[in-house]
Design an enzyme around this catalytic site. Structure first.
Site, short mmCIF file in Angstrom:
data_model
loop_
_atom_site.label_atom_id
_atom_site.label_comp_id
_atom_site.label_asym_id
_atom_site.label_seq_id
_atom_site.Cartn_x
_atom_site.Cartn_y
_atom_site.Cartn_z
N GLY A 106 -13.11 9.45 -15.66
CA GLY A 106 -11.87 8.67 -15.72
C GLY A 106 -10.60 9.50 -15.72
O GLY A 106 -9.52 8.97 -15.95
N GLU B 208 -22.59 14.33 -15.68
CA GLU B 208 -21.23 13.81 -15.78
C GLU B 208 -20.45 14.64 -16.80
O GLU B 208 -20.56 14.39 -18.02
CB GLU B 208 -21.25 12.36 -16.25
CG GLU B 208 -21.98 11.40 -15.34
CD GLU B 208 -21.49 9.97 -15.52
OE1 GLU B 208 -20.96 9.41 -14.57
OE2 GLU B 208 -21.60 9.45 -16.64
N GLU C 278 -19.96 7.94 -23.11
CA GLU C 278 -19.22 6.97 -23.94
C GLU C 278 -20.14 6.40 -25.03
O GLU C 278 -19.68 6.11 -26.14
CB GLU C 278 -18.62 5.87 -23.05
CG GLU C 278 -17.44 6.42 -22.25
CD GLU C 278 -17.17 5.73 -20.93
OE1 GLU C 278 -17.68 4.62 -20.70
OE2 GLU C 278 -16.42 6.32 -20.12
N HIS D 190 -25.07 7.62 -21.66
CA HIS D 190 -23.73 7.85 -21.10
C HIS D 190 -22.85 8.47 -22.19
O HIS D 190 -22.99 8.15 -23.37
CB HIS D 190 -23.13 6.52 -20.63
CG HIS D 190 -21.87 6.71 -19.86
ND1 HIS D 190 -20.67 6.95 -20.48
CD2 HIS D 190 -21.62 6.73 -18.53
CE1 HIS D 190 -19.74 7.11 -19.55
NE2 HIS D 190 -20.28 6.98 -18.36
N ASN E 280 -21.05 1.87 -12.16
CA ASN E 280 -21.09 1.55 -13.60
C ASN E 280 -19.78 0.83 -13.93
O ASN E 280 -18.74 1.46 -14.03
CB ASN E 280 -21.22 2.86 -14.39
CG ASN E 280 -21.06 2.67 -15.89
OD1 ASN E 280 -21.09 1.54 -16.39
ND2 ASN E 280 -20.89 3.77 -16.60
N SER F 30 -15.05 10.81 -11.89
CA SER F 30 -13.94 10.76 -10.93
C SER F 30 -14.39 10.86 -9.47
O SER F 30 -13.71 11.48 -8.65
CB SER F 30 -12.88 11.82 -11.26
OG SER F 30 -12.28 11.52 -12.51
N LYS G 120 -18.93 -0.55 -16.63
CA LYS G 120 -18.53 -0.43 -18.04
C LYS G 120 -18.16 -1.83 -18.57
O LYS G 120 -18.82 -2.79 -18.20
CB LYS G 120 -17.40 0.59 -18.18
CG LYS G 120 -17.79 1.93 -17.52
CD LYS G 120 -16.88 3.06 -17.81
CE LYS G 120 -17.40 4.32 -17.11
NZ LYS G 120 -16.60 5.51 -17.39
P1 PGA Z 1 -15.39 7.46 -13.47
O1 PGA Z 1 -16.60 7.18 -14.48
O2 PGA Z 1 -15.96 7.38 -12.07
O3 PGA Z 1 -14.40 6.36 -13.75
O4 PGA Z 1 -14.88 8.81 -13.77
C1 PGA Z 1 -17.88 7.70 -14.24
C2 PGA Z 1 -18.82 7.29 -15.33
O5 PGA Z 1 -18.42 7.27 -16.51
O6 PGA Z 1 -20.00 6.99 -15.07
#
Ligand code: PGA
Length: 252
Positions: free
Chosen positions: A176, A170, A102, A100, A12, A214, A14
């Site tokens: 992140g 998640e 976010e 997601h 992903n 992560s 983003k």
């Molecule tokens: P990350 O993000 O691997 O940077 O923690 C995962 C995600 O938001 O899908």
């Protein structure tokens, strides 16, 4: 593990990437995957909407599938700035991420909205990756399993099947942050999700359940070996082809 649950490693990106970086990434990924028997798992890359068509062109004939990061629930119309699932399919996408954290946080997306988006994905012939996950406060309060069960119940449409829907667990606090739950904590949540899917859907045992938050080359092998972890949704570490491939190569 059943044949239907072939592991899926999904990147992903983003809000990152340009035409140039996409071309370089796809070329590097193809070189890394090479010939032979091909990768042990299914590989998906979800770039921003502007890059879906270019990435799909670069992926054509290979073993990487392209997807979107979000879609609107409507098939078209007066929705400035939005993207229909049908448009992702038209651009060459095969998957779309919905719900997601976010999107849930930044755009106030409720479970009902996420469910409508997953239904739109199915209508367009896309596989929906439905994201769920608890906040740090919810984990601290001991309500993780309850929160996840509620999100699963609310966000996955009744028409969900193992072929048209993937679940991504998640934890919001793991995204992140460089922090992940313990393997036992992840196993407990995935087991709980599996139980819920099996109770509701005839083919609930066949749904793939990804872990995200992560995932890095250094922890991928350990995470992918956990029972009922059928792949990973990778953010930051999907931006560099060598890191993404190292995670792909960690598939058991
Ligand atoms: P990350 O993000 O691997 O940077 O923690 C995962 C995600 O938001 O899908």
């Amino acid at each position: 593990m059943s044949q239907a649950r072939r592991r899926l490693i999904a990147g992903n990106w983003k809000m990152n990437g340009t035409g140039e970086s996409t071309a370089a990434f796809m070329a590097a990924l193809h070189r890394a995957i090479g010939g032979g028997d091909g990768p042990r798992c299914e590989i998906l890359l979800c770039p921003p909407a502007t890059l879906i068509a270019a990435a799909a062109d670069a992926a054509a004939g290979g073993s990487v599938v392209i997807g979107g990061q979000d879609c609107h629930h409507a098939a078209g119309g007066a929705k400035t700035g939005d993207l229909a699932a049908e448009m992702i399919a038209d651009a060459g996408g095969g998957y779309v991420i919905v719900g997601h954290s976010e999107r849930r946080a930044d755009h106030g997306e409720s479970d009902a909205v996420v469910r409508a988006k997953a239904e739109a994905a199915h209508r367009a012939g896309l596989i929906a990756i439905v994201c769920v996950g608890e906040s740090a406060a919810e984990r601290d309060a001991g309500s993780t399993l309850e929160v996840i069960a509620g999100q699963i119940a609310g966000s996955i449409p009744d028409g969900g099947t193992a072929l048209n829907t993937v679940v991504a667990y998640e934890p919001v606090w793991a995204i992140g942050s460089g922090r992940t739950p313990t393997t036992a904590e992840i196993a407990a949540v995935h087991n709980h999700i599996r139980g819920g899917l099996a109770g509701r859907f005839a083919d609930g045992d066949g749904f793939r359940i990804l872990y995200g938050g992560s995932v890095k080359p250094a922890n991928a092998a350990e995470l992918l070996a956990i029972a009922d972890v059928d792949g990973a949704l990778v953010g930051g570490a999907s931006l560099a082809a060598e890191d993404f491939f190292a995670i792909i190569d960690s598939c058991p």
